[in-house]
Design an enzyme around this catalytic site. Structure first.
Site, mmCIF file in Angstrom:
data_model
loop_
_atom_site.group_PDB
_atom_site.id
_atom_site.type_symbol
_atom_site.label_atom_id
_atom_site.label_comp_id
_atom_site.label_asym_id
_atom_site.label_seq_id
_atom_site.Cartn_x
_atom_site.Cartn_y
_atom_site.Cartn_z
ATOM 1 N N GLY A 146 -43.074 21.907 75.726
ATOM 2 C CA GLY A 146 -42.605 23.175 75.180
ATOM 3 C C GLY A 146 -41.246 23.171 74.519
ATOM 4 O O GLY A 146 -40.889 24.139 73.846
ATOM 5 N N ASP A 147 -40.450 22.114 74.695
ATOM 6 C CA ASP A 147 -39.092 22.148 74.149
ATOM 7 C C ASP A 147 -38.627 20.742 73.772
ATOM 8 O O ASP A 147 -37.554 20.293 74.169
ATOM 9 C CB ASP A 147 -38.136 22.758 75.182
ATOM 10 C CG ASP A 147 -36.799 23.160 74.586
ATOM 11 O OD1 ASP A 147 -36.733 23.386 73.359
ATOM 12 O OD2 ASP A 147 -35.813 23.243 75.344
ATOM 13 N N ILE A 148 -39.447 20.061 72.988
ATOM 14 C CA ILE A 148 -39.110 18.694 72.595
ATOM 15 C C ILE A 148 -38.076 18.741 71.477
ATOM 16 O O ILE A 148 -38.318 19.303 70.413
ATOM 17 C CB ILE A 148 -40.366 17.926 72.146
ATOM 18 C CG1 ILE A 148 -41.383 17.887 73.292
ATOM 19 C CG2 ILE A 148 -40.006 16.506 71.714
ATOM 20 C CD1 ILE A 148 -42.729 17.365 72.888
ATOM 21 N N ASN A 152 -33.178 16.704 74.589
ATOM 22 C CA ASN A 152 -34.017 16.563 75.774
ATOM 23 C C ASN A 152 -34.653 15.179 75.888
ATOM 24 O O ASN A 152 -35.611 14.994 76.635
ATOM 25 C CB ASN A 152 -35.116 17.640 75.792
ATOM 26 C CG ASN A 152 -34.558 19.002 76.143
ATOM 27 O OD1 ASN A 152 -33.470 19.120 76.708
ATOM 28 N ND2 ASN A 152 -35.302 20.048 75.803
#
Length: 280
Positions: A146-148, A152
């Site tokens: 969901g938040d690549i 991260n």
């Protein structure tokens, strides 16, 4: 349960907070020493400890979001995915937190600062393959990240580590009995890497993760972000990407999710291919 205004230096009687490693949309990550393990002679008692940011203290169910991140990723066991340890609550301050593997190295955003023209292919390809391996694994275990984005992903002596599943979701309803909160209300998507359908209020899907990782690979190969695109805008092949890899990456960057006609595993195959298929 949230971050107290004055956070104790010692949590749960064993985790000694040393300094902040990073901040995200909903949490703060500290470097901490596990004094229990240290007492028993553990030579490397360091852990990463994540708790809620004070900005979420007014949200009565935000601690559930923290726990859902832990529950989502604790079952993942892959060399390129951060390893979760335990979820705990400090009784004195009523602070919920979880501990995880302490990562060493630099995040991709810092690496990109050192390579403004993009990473040479010999350096880029192994990073790309390890990142894609991590994502293929999480998808096969019904977990969406969901938040690549570059912040991260850590690169160090032991290779790539994908972390921060705070905006992730389970494809299978393995956590359906857990209370939940809406991540959408946090407005935490990073526009440069979020799929257009997410920004429009759509659901997180494997195709959205595919778009995010494709944006990261494009930036690694080009040296700068993809940026805002107008409908009909034609993308050019990034300078460090071999021609044979461009059709797959280009398809993964399609703004319409229906046109992303490949999986993360297929993108990984294309990035890993050493020569055109018709030579095989």
């Amino acid at each position: 349960m949230s971050v107290a205004s004055t956070l104790p230096v010692l949590l749960a009687g064993r985790y000694h907070l040393e300094h902040v490693l990073g901040r995200g949309g909903m949490g703060v990550v500290y470097r901490a020493r596990d004094l229990l393990h240290e007492q028993f002679g553990e030579p490397c008692p360091g852990v990463a400890l994540k708790l809620l940011d004070e900005s979420l203290s007014a949200c009565p169910d935000a601690h559930v979001l923290l726990y859902s991140e832990f529950a989502l990723s604790r079952r993942l066991r892959h060399e390129h995915v951060v390893r979760m340890y335990s979820f705990e609550v400090d009784a004195g301050s009523q602070t919920a937190f979880f501990t995880m593997e302490l990562l060493h190295g630099m995040t991709l955003d810092r690496l990109l600062v050192e390579c403004p023209a993009g990473l040479p292919w010999a350096e880029l390809q192994p990073i790309a393959l390890q990142l894609l391996d991590a994502l293929v694994y999480t998808h096969r275990h019904n977990v969406l990240h969901g938040d690549i984005k570059p912040t991260n992903v850590m690169v160090g002596a032991e290779g790539v580590r994908l972390f921060d599943f705070g905006l992730g979701r389970s494809v299978a309803q393995t956590t359906k009995d857990l209370a939940s909160v809406s991540r959408d209300r946090l407005n935490a998507w990073t526009r440069a890497y979020a799929a257009p359908e997410l920004l429009a209020g759509g659901a997180l899907t494997p195709a959205a993760d595919l778009y995010g990782v494709a944006c990261v690979l494009y930036e690694l190969a080009q040296g700068n972000r993809l940026g805002e695109r107008q409908p009909g805008h034609r993308l050019s092949r990034p300078r460090q990407l071999p021609r044979r890899c461009w059709p797959a990456l280009h398809a993964a960057l399609a703004q319409d999710p229906q046109r992303r006609a490949l999986t993360v595993a297929e993108l990984r195959e294309a990035i890993g291919c050493q020569r055109p298929r018709w030579y095989r």
